[in-house]
Motif scaffolding. Structure first.
Motif, PDB file in Angstrom:
ATOM      1  N   PHE A   1       0.859  -1.185   0.000  1.00 10.80           N
ATOM      2  CA  PHE A   1       0.000   0.000   0.000  1.00 10.80           C
ATOM      3  C   PHE A   1       0.899   1.240   0.000  1.00 10.80           C
ATOM      4  CE2 PHE A   1      -2.277  -3.445   2.110  1.00 10.80           C
ATOM      5  CZ  PHE A   1      -3.412  -3.518   1.314  1.00 10.80           C
ATOM      6  N   PRO A   2       1.275   1.710  -1.179  1.00 12.79           N
ATOM      7  CA  PRO A   2       2.243   2.804  -1.300  1.00 12.79           C
ATOM      8  C   PRO A   2       1.878   4.056  -0.489  1.00 12.79           C
ATOM      9  CG  PRO A   2       1.746   1.862  -3.443  1.00 12.79           C
ATOM     10  CD  PRO A   2       0.774   1.266  -2.467  1.00 12.79           C
ATOM     11  N   HIS A   3       2.906   4.651   0.073  1.00 18.17           N
ATOM     12  CA  HIS A   3       2.790   5.891   0.843  1.00 18.17           C
ATOM     13  C   HIS A   3       4.134   6.596   0.705  1.00 18.17           C
ATOM     14  CE1 HIS A   3       2.622   8.562   4.328  1.00 18.17           C
ATOM     15  NE2 HIS A   3       1.320   8.368   4.359  1.00 18.17           N
ATOM     16  N   LYS A   4       4.134   7.911   0.737  1.00 14.32           N
ATOM     17  CA  LYS A   4       5.391   8.656   0.583  1.00 14.32           C
ATOM     18  C   LYS A   4       6.389   8.358   1.703  1.00 14.32           C
ATOM     19  CE  LYS A   4       3.779  12.895   2.837  1.00 14.32           C
ATOM     20  NZ  LYS A   4       4.654  12.911   3.973  1.00 14.32           N
ATOM     21  N   ASP A   5       5.919   7.860   2.842  1.00 12.49           N
ATOM     22  CA  ASP A   5       6.790   7.531   3.972  1.00 12.49           C
ATOM     23  C   ASP A   5       7.012   6.024   4.123  1.00 12.49           C
ATOM     24  OD1 ASP A   5       6.924  10.243   4.647  1.00 12.49           O
ATOM     25  OD2 ASP A   5       5.212  10.110   6.007  1.00 12.49           O
ATOM     26  N   ASN A   6       6.960   5.270   3.029  1.00 10.68           N
ATOM     27  CA  ASN A   6       7.062   3.812   3.101  1.00 10.68           C
ATOM     28  C   ASN A   6       8.280   3.316   3.882  1.00 10.68           C
ATOM     29  OD1 ASN A   6       4.700   3.302   1.801  1.00 10.68           O
ATOM     30  ND2 ASN A   6       5.619   2.519  -0.073  1.00 10.68           N
ATOM     31  N   ILE A   7       9.406   3.982   3.728  1.00 14.64           N
ATOM     32  CA  ILE A   7      10.628   3.536   4.416  1.00 14.64           C
ATOM     33  C   ILE A   7      10.444   3.628   5.935  1.00 14.64           C
ATOM     34  CG2 ILE A   7      13.070   4.082   4.817  1.00 14.64           C
ATOM     35  CD1 ILE A   7      13.154   4.872   1.807  1.00 14.64           C
ATOM     36  N   GLU A   8       9.859   4.724   6.411  1.00 11.16           N
ATOM     37  CA  GLU A   8       9.624   4.888   7.842  1.00 11.16           C
ATOM     38  C   GLU A   8       8.528   3.942   8.335  1.00 11.16           C
ATOM     39  OE1 GLU A   8      10.055   9.154   9.443  1.00 11.16           O
ATOM     40  OE2 GLU A   8       9.461   9.373   7.331  1.00 11.16           O
ATOM     41  N   ILE A   9       7.485   3.765   7.542  1.00  4.20           N
ATOM     42  CA  ILE A   9       6.392   2.864   7.924  1.00  4.20           C
ATOM     43  C   ILE A   9       6.904   1.438   8.091  1.00  4.20           C
ATOM     44  CG2 ILE A   9       4.245   1.804   7.093  1.00  4.20           C
ATOM     45  CD1 ILE A   9       3.588   4.601   5.865  1.00  4.20           C
ATOM     46  N   ALA A  10       7.801   1.016   7.224  1.00  5.00           N
ATOM     47  CA  ALA A  10       8.348  -0.346   7.284  1.00  5.00           C
ATOM     48  C   ALA A  10       9.125  -0.606   8.580  1.00  5.00           C
ATOM     49  CB  ALA A  10       9.239  -0.607   6.073  1.00  5.00           C
ATOM     50  N   LEU A  11       9.504   0.441   9.290  1.00  2.00           N
ATOM     51  CA  LEU A  11      10.250   0.300  10.543  1.00  2.00           C
ATOM     52  C   LEU A  11       9.356   0.330  11.783  1.00  2.00           C
ATOM     53  CD1 LEU A  11      13.257   2.643   9.689  1.00  2.00           C
ATOM     54  CD2 LEU A  11      13.184   0.134   9.601  1.00  2.00           C
ATOM     55  N   CYS A  12       8.064   0.493  11.605  1.00  2.00           N
ATOM     56  CA  CYS A  12       7.136   0.574  12.741  1.00  2.00           C
ATOM     57  C   CYS A  12       7.047  -0.772  13.459  1.00  2.00           C
ATOM     58  CB  CYS A  12       5.750   1.009  12.279  1.00  2.00           C
ATOM     59  SG  CYS A  12       5.690   2.716  11.719  1.00  2.00           S
ATOM     60  N   ASN A  13       7.282  -0.744  14.752  1.00  2.00           N
ATOM     61  CA  ASN A  13       7.250  -1.973  15.537  1.00  2.00           C
ATOM     62  C   ASN A  13       6.147  -1.974  16.595  1.00  2.00           C
ATOM     63  OD1 ASN A  13       8.373  -0.076  17.203  1.00  2.00           O
ATOM     64  ND2 ASN A  13      10.098  -1.331  17.847  1.00  2.00           N
ATOM     65  N   GLN A  14       5.308  -0.943  16.578  1.00  2.87           N
ATOM     66  CA  GLN A  14       4.168  -0.884  17.483  1.00  2.87           C
ATOM     67  C   GLN A  14       2.954  -0.386  16.712  1.00  2.87           C
ATOM     68  OE1 GLN A  14       5.729   1.628  20.778  1.00  2.87           O
ATOM     69  NE2 GLN A  14       5.378  -0.199  22.031  1.00  2.87           N
TER      70      GLN A  14
END
Length: 125
Positions: free
Chosen positions: A68-81
């Motif tokens: 689900f593309p988003h401009k912040d994909n790199i940061e979203i992929a690091l979400c652990n909570q």
């Protein structure tokens, strides 16, 4: 009973929901703690607020960022909570929208940056 939900994803920020519970206390809606990681907020419509910090959250975040593309994909992929907001499909949409409108900004304020995802629609907010 069918339930609808939104996911609020973020990286590190909560050990439990104590800080969020304190922030939500300023609103005059009923609020009760079910467990350290589970709150119920509002009445007559009731919003379940559940914290999940398990290892599968990071994997799910990576999959959401990929599919689900988003401009912040790199940061979203690091979400652990994540905090899952869920409610009964029959609840008044206006009341639920108001409750979500209280919770989401408070989470954002407490963790500095978060992303909200609708898993039923596959959309970011």
């Amino acid at each position: 009973m069918q339930r609808l939900s939104l996911l609020i994803l973020f990286r590190d920020g909560f050990d439990d929901l104590t800080a969020l519970q304190a922030a939500l206390a300023q609103y005059r809606d009923p609020l009760r703690q079910v467990a350290p990681d589970h709150l119920k907020f509002g009445a007559p419509a009731e919003l379940d607020v559940q914290l999940n910090s398990e290892s599968d959250v990071l994997i799910e975040s990576q999959e959401m960022a990929e599919f689900f593309p988003h401009k912040d994909n790199i940061e979203i992929a690091l979400c652990n909570q994540r905090i899952e907001l869920s409610w009964d499909m029959k609840d008044d949409p206006g009341l639920i929208t108001n409750l979500i409108g209280f919770v989401q900004p408070e989470v954002n304020r407490l963790v500095s940056k978060c992303w909200t995802f609708d898993p039923q629609a596959g959309l970011w907010f």
